[in-house]
Design a protein around this motif. Sequence first.
Motif, short mmCIF file in Angstrom:
data_model
loop_
_atom_site.label_atom_id
_atom_site.label_comp_id
_atom_site.label_asym_id
_atom_site.label_seq_id
_atom_site.Cartn_x
_atom_site.Cartn_y
_atom_site.Cartn_z
N ARG A 148 0.65 -1.24 -0.03
CA ARG A 148 -0.07 0.09 0.01
C ARG A 148 0.80 1.25 0.12
NH1 ARG A 148 -5.35 -0.13 0.69
NH2 ARG A 148 -6.23 -1.89 1.17
N HIS A 149 2.14 1.18 0.27
CA HIS A 149 2.97 2.44 0.39
C HIS A 149 4.25 2.06 -0.58
CE1 HIS A 149 0.99 3.38 4.61
NE2 HIS A 149 1.03 1.68 4.45
N PHE A 171 20.06 17.84 -13.35
CA PHE A 171 19.44 19.30 -13.58
C PHE A 171 19.42 20.19 -12.35
CE2 PHE A 171 18.19 16.10 -16.94
CZ PHE A 171 18.56 16.76 -18.08
N GLY A 172 19.77 19.92 -11.25
CA GLY A 172 19.76 20.61 -10.09
C GLY A 172 18.31 20.39 -9.55
N ILE A 173 17.54 19.38 -9.68
CA ILE A 173 16.25 19.17 -9.31
C ILE A 173 16.26 18.01 -8.37
CG2 ILE A 173 13.87 18.51 -9.86
CD1 ILE A 173 14.36 19.84 -12.78
N PHE A 174 15.72 18.22 -6.90
CA PHE A 174 15.74 17.26 -6.24
C PHE A 174 14.26 17.10 -5.69
CE2 PHE A 174 19.38 19.82 -5.86
CZ PHE A 174 20.39 18.58 -5.73
N SER A 175 13.76 15.61 -6.09
CA SER A 175 12.37 15.41 -6.15
C SER A 175 12.12 14.07 -5.00
CB SER A 175 11.81 15.15 -7.34
OG SER A 175 10.39 14.84 -7.15
N ALA A 176 11.21 14.17 -4.30
CA ALA A 176 10.75 12.87 -3.34
C ALA A 176 9.12 12.74 -3.38
CB ALA A 176 11.48 12.88 -2.04
N ASN A 177 8.53 11.27 -3.45
CA ASN A 177 7.45 11.41 -3.18
C ASN A 177 7.06 10.17 -2.38
OD1 ASN A 177 6.49 9.28 -5.32
ND2 ASN A 177 7.92 10.55 -6.39
N TYR A 178 5.64 10.36 -1.87
CA TYR A 178 5.07 9.14 -1.19
C TYR A 178 3.61 8.95 -1.65
CZ TYR A 178 2.60 6.80 2.50
OH TYR A 178 1.67 6.04 3.22
N GLU A 179 3.28 7.53 -2.11
CA GLU A 179 1.86 7.06 -2.67
C GLU A 179 1.60 6.24 -1.59
OE1 GLU A 179 -0.38 5.25 -6.14
OE2 GLU A 179 1.66 5.30 -6.60
N TYR A 180 0.35 6.42 -1.44
CA TYR A 180 -0.59 5.30 -0.46
C TYR A 180 -1.82 5.03 -1.42
CZ TYR A 180 -3.64 3.96 3.02
OH TYR A 180 -4.48 2.97 3.74
N LEU A 181 -2.04 3.52 -1.21
CA LEU A 181 -3.10 3.13 -1.96
C LEU A 181 -4.41 3.05 -0.98
CD1 LEU A 181 -1.95 -0.20 -4.04
CD2 LEU A 181 -2.41 2.25 -4.80
N ILE A 182 -5.43 4.14 -1.30
CA ILE A 182 -6.37 3.97 -0.52
C ILE A 182 -7.45 2.70 -0.64
CG2 ILE A 182 -8.74 5.11 0.03
CD1 ILE A 182 -7.04 7.65 -1.46
N THR A 183 -7.52 2.27 -1.85
CA THR A 183 -8.02 0.82 -2.21
C THR A 183 -7.04 0.12 -3.18
OG1 THR A 183 -9.31 1.53 -3.97
CG2 THR A 183 -10.31 1.90 -1.93
N ARG A 241 -4.18 8.64 -8.84
CA ARG A 241 -3.66 7.75 -9.69
C ARG A 241 -4.90 6.44 -9.48
NH1 ARG A 241 2.94 7.23 -8.56
NH2 ARG A 241 3.31 9.09 -9.65
N ARG A 242 -5.63 6.23 -10.48
CA ARG A 242 -6.15 5.14 -10.61
C ARG A 242 -5.44 3.79 -11.45
NH1 ARG A 242 -10.96 2.91 -9.11
NH2 ARG A 242 -11.94 1.59 -10.86
N HIS A 243 -4.98 2.90 -10.61
CA HIS A 243 -4.28 1.74 -11.12
C HIS A 243 -5.10 0.88 -11.78
CE1 HIS A 243 -0.62 2.39 -8.83
NE2 HIS A 243 -1.30 3.38 -8.11
N PHE A 244 -4.62 0.28 -12.91
CA PHE A 244 -5.35 -0.67 -13.60
C PHE A 244 -5.53 -2.01 -13.29
CE2 PHE A 244 -4.27 2.13 -17.60
CZ PHE A 244 -5.20 3.24 -17.33
N SER A 245 -4.48 -2.43 -12.38
CA SER A 245 -4.55 -3.85 -11.95
C SER A 245 -4.59 -3.31 -10.11
CB SER A 245 -2.98 -4.54 -11.81
OG SER A 245 -2.80 -4.56 -13.23
N GLU A 246 -4.88 -4.31 -9.49
CA GLU A 246 -5.28 -4.07 -8.17
C GLU A 246 -4.21 -4.16 -7.29
OE1 GLU A 246 -8.65 -6.81 -6.83
OE2 GLU A 246 -9.86 -5.58 -8.05
N ASN A 247 -2.95 -3.52 -7.53
CA ASN A 247 -1.83 -3.27 -6.89
C ASN A 247 -1.08 -2.14 -7.24
OD1 ASN A 247 -0.28 -4.55 -8.93
ND2 ASN A 247 -1.18 -6.32 -8.35
N MET A 248 -0.07 -1.84 -6.76
CA MET A 248 0.94 -0.74 -7.08
C MET A 248 1.90 -1.21 -8.53
SD MET A 248 2.64 1.28 -4.39
CE MET A 248 1.71 2.19 -3.25
N ASN A 249 2.00 -2.39 -8.57
CA ASN A 249 2.68 -2.86 -9.90
C ASN A 249 1.89 -3.04 -11.10
OD1 ASN A 249 4.85 -4.26 -11.47
ND2 ASN A 249 3.53 -6.08 -11.37
N SER A 250 1.53 -1.73 -11.88
CA SER A 250 0.49 -1.44 -12.66
C SER A 250 0.61 -0.09 -13.38
CB SER A 250 -0.78 -1.38 -11.77
OG SER A 250 -1.93 -0.95 -12.56
N PHE A 251 -0.01 -0.27 -14.58
CA PHE A 251 -0.40 0.94 -15.38
C PHE A 251 -1.17 1.64 -14.70
CE2 PHE A 251 1.46 -1.72 -18.84
CZ PHE A 251 2.33 -0.67 -19.42
#
Length: 199
Positions: free
Chosen positions: A34-35, A46-58, A93-103
């Motif tokens: 889920r995380h 390019f001098g860009i520092f980026s970090a993100n966090y995803e949580y699957l609500i469902t 994000r709407r995942h096409f499969s029922e997990n993070m390993n997805s388009f």
Amino acid sequence: MKSVITKNQVIKVLLVLILGINTSMSQEKNELKRHAINFCPGGIAFGIFSANYEYLITPKNGIVARFDYEAIPKTFTSANIESNGKAFILNYRRHFSENMNSFYAGAYTRFRVYKGEGNINSQPFDFKIPETTVGLNIGKRWVFKSGFNINLSFGYGVSFKDKKLSINNEAVSNAVNSWEDSYDFINPFLGEFSIGYSF
């Protein structure tokens, strides 16, 4: 003077690398993670520092919070401008499969502020450019059994921005306009090539 490496070349190289990944090692369907915490190693060039966090609500619906910091090098203008950018992105994000390993496909909102200061004709000045972007994006996340993941996404939208100058005269206005024209990343595009850990 602009970088020899263009954004299109970077995107092409990333696509070749990603399409060559063997997905047989990817997350099994019965293993719902889920995380995901990711950062973008390619942006550092390019001098860009980026970090993100995803949580699957469902299993199919995820929310992503992302933070960017842009350490913008001095541009070759007569004003010798020092500047940086900070952004917060909220992405559904709407995942096409029922997990993070997805388009997936989704929508995003980005709040970004560029700040800079310079000196022209012996006159110091500063500026601020707040920007809000709303758009749509598509992507794919590969999740491996170890939890290691790779994410690739592209998005585009509509931007609304303002410009605030401490001194509003022609010389300063032209210098800031030249700075905007020389910095390639001020646009509604949202891209991500990141690596991280899913759990």
